[in-house]
Design a protein around this motif. Sequence first.
Motif, PDB file in Angstrom:
ATOM      1  N   ARG A  88       2.158   4.632  -1.370  1.00 47.56           N
ATOM      2  CA  ARG A  88       3.081   3.632  -1.898  1.00 47.56           C
ATOM      3  C   ARG A  88       4.474   3.841  -1.315  1.00 47.56           C
ATOM      4  NH1 ARG A  88       0.866   4.756  -7.705  1.00 47.56           N
ATOM      5  NH2 ARG A  88       2.579   6.227  -7.637  1.00 47.56           N
ATOM      6  N   VAL A  89       5.192   2.752  -1.155  1.00 46.61           N
ATOM      7  CA  VAL A  89       6.543   2.790  -0.592  1.00 46.61           C
ATOM      8  C   VAL A  89       7.418   3.762  -1.381  1.00 46.61           C
ATOM      9  CG1 VAL A  89       8.660   1.445  -0.214  1.00 46.61           C
ATOM     10  CG2 VAL A  89       6.443   0.498   0.451  1.00 46.61           C
ATOM     11  N   LYS A  90       7.370   3.672  -2.699  1.00 50.73           N
ATOM     12  CA  LYS A  90       8.249   4.523  -3.519  1.00 50.73           C
ATOM     13  C   LYS A  90       7.933   6.004  -3.335  1.00 50.73           C
ATOM     14  CE  LYS A  90       5.725   4.477  -7.898  1.00 50.73           C
ATOM     15  NZ  LYS A  90       5.816   4.269  -9.328  1.00 50.73           N
ATOM     16  N   ASP A  91       6.653   6.344  -3.135  1.00 48.28           N
ATOM     17  CA  ASP A  91       6.277   7.741  -2.931  1.00 48.28           C
ATOM     18  C   ASP A  91       6.731   8.252  -1.549  1.00 48.28           C
ATOM     19  OD1 ASP A  91       5.061   7.891  -5.450  1.00 48.28           O
ATOM     20  OD2 ASP A  91       3.152   7.155  -4.655  1.00 48.28           O
ATOM     21  N   LYS A 105      15.708   5.598   1.164  1.00 45.39           N
ATOM     22  CA  LYS A 105      15.626   4.443   0.270  1.00 45.39           C
ATOM     23  C   LYS A 105      14.412   3.580   0.641  1.00 45.39           C
ATOM     24  CE  LYS A 105      20.455   4.338  -0.985  1.00 45.39           C
ATOM     25  NZ  LYS A 105      20.259   5.327  -1.982  1.00 45.39           N
ATOM     26  N   PRO A 106      13.799   2.925  -0.346  1.00 49.19           N
ATOM     27  CA  PRO A 106      12.625   2.083  -0.073  1.00 49.19           C
ATOM     28  C   PRO A 106      12.806   1.065   1.062  1.00 49.19           C
ATOM     29  CG  PRO A 106      12.821   2.433  -2.419  1.00 49.19           C
ATOM     30  CD  PRO A 106      14.061   3.033  -1.795  1.00 49.19           C
ATOM     31  N   TYR A 163       3.719  -5.842  -0.587  1.00 53.72           N
ATOM     32  CA  TYR A 163       3.044  -5.884  -1.889  1.00 53.72           C
ATOM     33  C   TYR A 163       1.530  -5.667  -1.780  1.00 53.72           C
ATOM     34  CZ  TYR A 163       7.532  -7.968  -2.993  1.00 53.72           C
ATOM     35  OH  TYR A 163       8.875  -8.223  -3.094  1.00 53.72           O
ATOM     36  N   ALA A 198       9.301   7.083   0.080  1.00 53.30           N
ATOM     37  CA  ALA A 198      10.757   7.183  -0.041  1.00 53.30           C
ATOM     38  C   ALA A 198      11.156   8.484  -0.739  1.00 53.30           C
ATOM     39  CB  ALA A 198      11.312   5.982  -0.799  1.00 53.30           C
ATOM     40  N   LYS A 199      10.463   8.810  -1.805  1.00 53.46           N
ATOM     41  CA  LYS A 199      10.771  10.024  -2.563  1.00 53.46           C
ATOM     42  C   LYS A 199      10.531  11.270  -1.714  1.00 53.46           C
ATOM     43  CE  LYS A 199       9.701  12.343  -6.910  1.00 53.46           C
ATOM     44  NZ  LYS A 199       8.843  12.348  -8.083  1.00 53.46           N
TER      45      LYS A 199
END
Length: 143
Positions: free
Chosen positions: A25-28, A36-37, A58, A30-31
Amino acid sequence: MEVSKREEEYLETMYLLHKNKGVIRVKDIAKMMKVKPPSVVDALKKLSEKGLVEYEKYDRILLTEKGREIAEKTYAKHQLLTKFFVEILGIPPEVAEQDACQFEHYVHEITVKRMKEFAEFVQSQCPYVIKQFVKGKLEERGE
């Protein structure tokens, strides 16, 4: 096809996420990469254009076969370098991890192969010497 060092980092991160979580996932990303996403999305678009990932906004993110090959190769280098730094040079694991992360993108395959061969040779021929060397480094650090 030319793949930048940063793109290798993205591929390796996605490989590890898929390996450990089963999903990318994008957020993972990024983290893990401390970005940043929107930066991740830009990188995914470029990697998709190069045929290294399958990405639609998406939708799920997948490494292509070529993307996975690059990621696996980068991760294998990372593991070997970390092990070499810790077991042969006596570098603290957290420092070895950071250094391997940087070094893996710049070291030539021949160098990695020779480091592996050297480590195997030294560990099989002189295990006592290696243990004494590493022990000395640990004592210097007060461990």
